[in-house]
Design a protein around this motif. Structure first.
Motif, PDB file in Angstrom:
ATOM      1  N   THR A  61       0.611  -1.154  -0.081  1.00 49.58           N
ATOM      2  CA  THR A  61      -0.012   0.042  -0.181  1.00 49.58           C
ATOM      3  C   THR A  61       0.582   1.169   0.025  1.00 49.58           C
ATOM      4  N   HIS A  62       2.214   1.114   0.108  1.00 50.92           N
ATOM      5  CA  HIS A  62       2.976   2.278   0.001  1.00 50.92           C
ATOM      6  C   HIS A  62       3.909   1.976  -1.104  1.00 50.92           C
ATOM      7  N   PRO A  63       3.830   2.226  -2.353  1.00 51.47           N
ATOM      8  CA  PRO A  63       4.625   1.520  -3.422  1.00 51.47           C
ATOM      9  C   PRO A  63       6.031   2.480  -3.458  1.00 51.47           C
ATOM     10  N   ASP A  64       6.205   3.437  -2.985  1.00 54.27           N
ATOM     11  CA  ASP A  64       7.342   4.294  -3.060  1.00 54.27           C
ATOM     12  C   ASP A  64       8.408   3.481  -1.906  1.00 54.27           C
ATOM     13  N   VAL A  65       7.861   3.208  -0.805  1.00 51.09           N
ATOM     14  CA  VAL A  65       8.557   2.539   0.244  1.00 51.09           C
ATOM     15  C   VAL A  65       9.008   0.892  -0.110  1.00 51.09           C
ATOM     16  N   ASN A  66       8.042   0.511  -0.882  1.00 49.15           N
ATOM     17  CA  ASN A  66       8.377  -0.811  -1.526  1.00 49.15           C
ATOM     18  C   ASN A  66       9.422  -0.741  -2.467  1.00 49.15           C
ATOM     19  N   ASP A  67       9.241   0.140  -3.329  1.00 48.80           N
ATOM     20  CA  ASP A  67      10.371   0.516  -4.380  1.00 48.80           C
ATOM     21  C   ASP A  67      11.621   0.595  -3.856  1.00 48.80           C
ATOM     22  N   PHE A  68      11.866   1.268  -2.582  1.00 50.20           N
ATOM     23  CA  PHE A  68      13.067   1.639  -2.121  1.00 50.20           C
ATOM     24  C   PHE A  68      13.724   0.364  -1.511  1.00 50.20           C
ATOM     25  N   PHE A  69      12.865  -0.245  -0.717  1.00 56.91           N
ATOM     26  CA  PHE A  69      13.456  -1.540   0.033  1.00 56.91           C
ATOM     27  C   PHE A  69      13.742  -2.494  -1.089  1.00 56.91           C
ATOM     28  N   THR A  70      13.017  -2.669  -2.280  1.00 62.58           N
ATOM     29  CA  THR A  70      13.390  -3.398  -3.339  1.00 62.58           C
ATOM     30  C   THR A  70      14.616  -3.172  -4.045  1.00 62.58           C
ATOM     31  N   GLY A  71      14.992  -1.779  -4.063  1.00 68.04           N
ATOM     32  CA  GLY A  71      16.243  -1.388  -4.543  1.00 68.04           C
ATOM     33  C   GLY A  71      17.498  -1.630  -3.672  1.00 68.04           C
ATOM     34  N   LEU A  72      17.249  -2.504  -2.755  1.00 66.09           N
ATOM     35  CA  LEU A  72      18.430  -2.648  -1.829  1.00 66.09           C
ATOM     36  C   LEU A  72      19.147  -4.087  -2.155  1.00 66.09           C
ATOM     37  N   ARG A  73      18.351  -4.588  -3.176  1.00 65.17           N
ATOM     38  CA  ARG A  73      18.652  -5.924  -3.393  1.00 65.17           C
ATOM     39  C   ARG A  73      20.063  -5.811  -4.236  1.00 65.17           C
ATOM     40  N   GLY A  74      21.094  -6.742  -3.646  1.00 68.07           N
ATOM     41  CA  GLY A  74      22.459  -6.814  -4.087  1.00 68.07           C
ATOM     42  C   GLY A  74      23.435  -5.967  -3.634  1.00 68.07           C
ATOM     43  N   LYS A  75      23.112  -5.272  -2.619  1.00 66.03           N
ATOM     44  CA  LYS A  75      24.107  -4.409  -1.805  1.00 66.03           C
ATOM     45  C   LYS A  75      24.461  -4.929  -0.538  1.00 66.03           C
ATOM     46  N   ASN A  76      25.761  -4.747  -0.260  1.00 70.63           N
ATOM     47  CA  ASN A  76      26.361  -5.361   1.246  1.00 70.63           C
ATOM     48  C   ASN A  76      25.502  -4.637   2.353  1.00 70.63           C
ATOM     49  N   ARG A  77      25.825  -5.220   3.544  1.00 69.70           N
ATOM     50  CA  ARG A  77      24.791  -4.803   4.672  1.00 69.70           C
ATOM     51  C   ARG A  77      25.283  -3.527   5.114  1.00 69.70           C
ATOM     52  N   ASP A  78      26.462  -3.077   5.012  1.00 67.99           N
ATOM     53  CA  ASP A  78      26.962  -1.670   5.333  1.00 67.99           C
ATOM     54  C   ASP A  78      26.191  -0.823   4.397  1.00 67.99           C
ATOM     55  N   GLU A  79      26.093  -0.926   3.047  1.00 68.13           N
ATOM     56  CA  GLU A  79      25.344  -0.102   2.298  1.00 68.13           C
ATOM     57  C   GLU A  79      23.940   0.087   2.621  1.00 68.13           C
ATOM     58  N   MET A  80      23.281  -1.285   2.891  1.00 68.10           N
ATOM     59  CA  MET A  80      21.942  -1.402   3.131  1.00 68.10           C
ATOM     60  C   MET A  80      21.754  -0.433   4.452  1.00 68.10           C
ATOM     61  N   LYS A  81      22.473  -0.522   5.213  1.00 67.45           N
ATOM     62  CA  LYS A  81      22.116  -0.001   6.905  1.00 67.45           C
ATOM     63  C   LYS A  81      22.433   1.428   6.390  1.00 67.45           C
ATOM     64  N   THR A  82      23.311   2.091   5.902  1.00 67.04           N
ATOM     65  CA  THR A  82      23.500   3.388   5.398  1.00 67.04           C
ATOM     66  C   THR A  82      22.110   3.965   4.814  1.00 67.04           C
ATOM     67  N   GLU A  83      21.717   3.351   3.825  1.00 72.01           N
ATOM     68  CA  GLU A  83      20.727   3.917   2.763  1.00 72.01           C
ATOM     69  C   GLU A  83      19.286   3.824   3.823  1.00 72.01           C
ATOM     70  N   VAL A  84      19.271   2.773   4.515  1.00 69.02           N
ATOM     71  CA  VAL A  84      17.902   2.585   5.181  1.00 69.02           C
ATOM     72  C   VAL A  84      17.978   3.633   6.439  1.00 69.02           C
ATOM     73  N   GLU A  85      19.026   3.856   7.149  1.00 69.52           N
ATOM     74  CA  GLU A  85      18.965   4.917   8.061  1.00 69.52           C
ATOM     75  C   GLU A  85      19.009   6.315   7.251  1.00 69.52           C
ATOM     76  N   GLY A  86      19.290   6.556   6.213  1.00 73.54           N
ATOM     77  CA  GLY A  86      19.325   7.812   5.463  1.00 73.54           C
ATOM     78  C   GLY A  86      17.807   8.158   5.112  1.00 73.54           C
ATOM     79  N   TYR A  87      17.166   6.989   4.483  1.00 72.64           N
ATOM     80  CA  TYR A  87      15.891   7.014   4.207  1.00 72.64           C
ATOM     81  C   TYR A  87      14.639   7.186   5.319  1.00 72.64           C
ATOM     82  N   ILE A  88      14.978   6.629   6.438  1.00 75.85           N
ATOM     83  CA  ILE A  88      14.115   6.596   7.634  1.00 75.85           C
ATOM     84  C   ILE A  88      14.128   8.158   8.245  1.00 75.85           C
ATOM     85  N   ALA A  89      15.286   8.550   8.169  1.00 74.40           N
ATOM     86  CA  ALA A  89      15.635  10.000   8.808  1.00 74.40           C
ATOM     87  C   ALA A  89      14.927  11.036   8.079  1.00 74.40           C
ATOM     88  N   ALA A  90      14.911  10.820   6.737  1.00 71.51           N
ATOM     89  CA  ALA A  90      14.170  11.773   5.729  1.00 71.51           C
ATOM     90  C   ALA A  90      12.622  11.564   5.773  1.00 71.51           C
TER      91      ALA A  90
END
Length: 113
Positions: A61-90
């Motif tokens: 029901t939130h396609p923009d959030v779904n697209d963001f998390f789907t876009g994390l595929r293939g990234k390492n844990r450190d990259e994912m963590k940094t991107e998620v923290e930035g996304y949630i902060a914003a």
């Protein structure tokens, strides 16, 4: 003592000795406390199924959030963590919603260890 009597005595004593050998260490250690109620593997599975279903519904029901998390595929844990923290902060509303969805699993772990 004859061989027959020796064998008969050992046959009678051996099971009792074995029971004492097993019982002594068991009685020397206190039994672990029973787990709190509703803390079984089945309870955890039920909680996690609810969290998973709610997460799925939120992402659908939130396609923009779904697209963001789907876009994390293939990234390492450190990259994912940094991107998620930035996304949630914003988007604190997204962070609040996802934390609320996860809360039953947090509560289960706090209660059950």
């Amino acid at each position: 003592m004859s061989t027959f009597l020796t064998r008969a005595a050992l046959t009678a004593i051996a099971p009792a000795a074995a029971l004492l050998a097993v019982a002594a260490p068991a009685s020397a250690q206190p039994a672990p406390p029973p787990p709190p109620p509703n803390c079984t593997a089945a309870d955890l599975a039920g909680v996690m199924a609810g969290v998973t279903a709610s997460t799925s519904a939120y992402l659908f029901t939130h396609p923009d959030v779904n697209d963001f998390f789907t876009g994390l595929r293939g990234k390492n844990r450190d990259e994912m963590k940094t991107e998620v923290e930035g996304y949630i902060a914003a988007r604190p509303d997204v962070g609040d919603a996802l934390r609320a969805i996860r809360q039953p699993s947090v509560d289960f772990r706090a209660r059950c260890g």
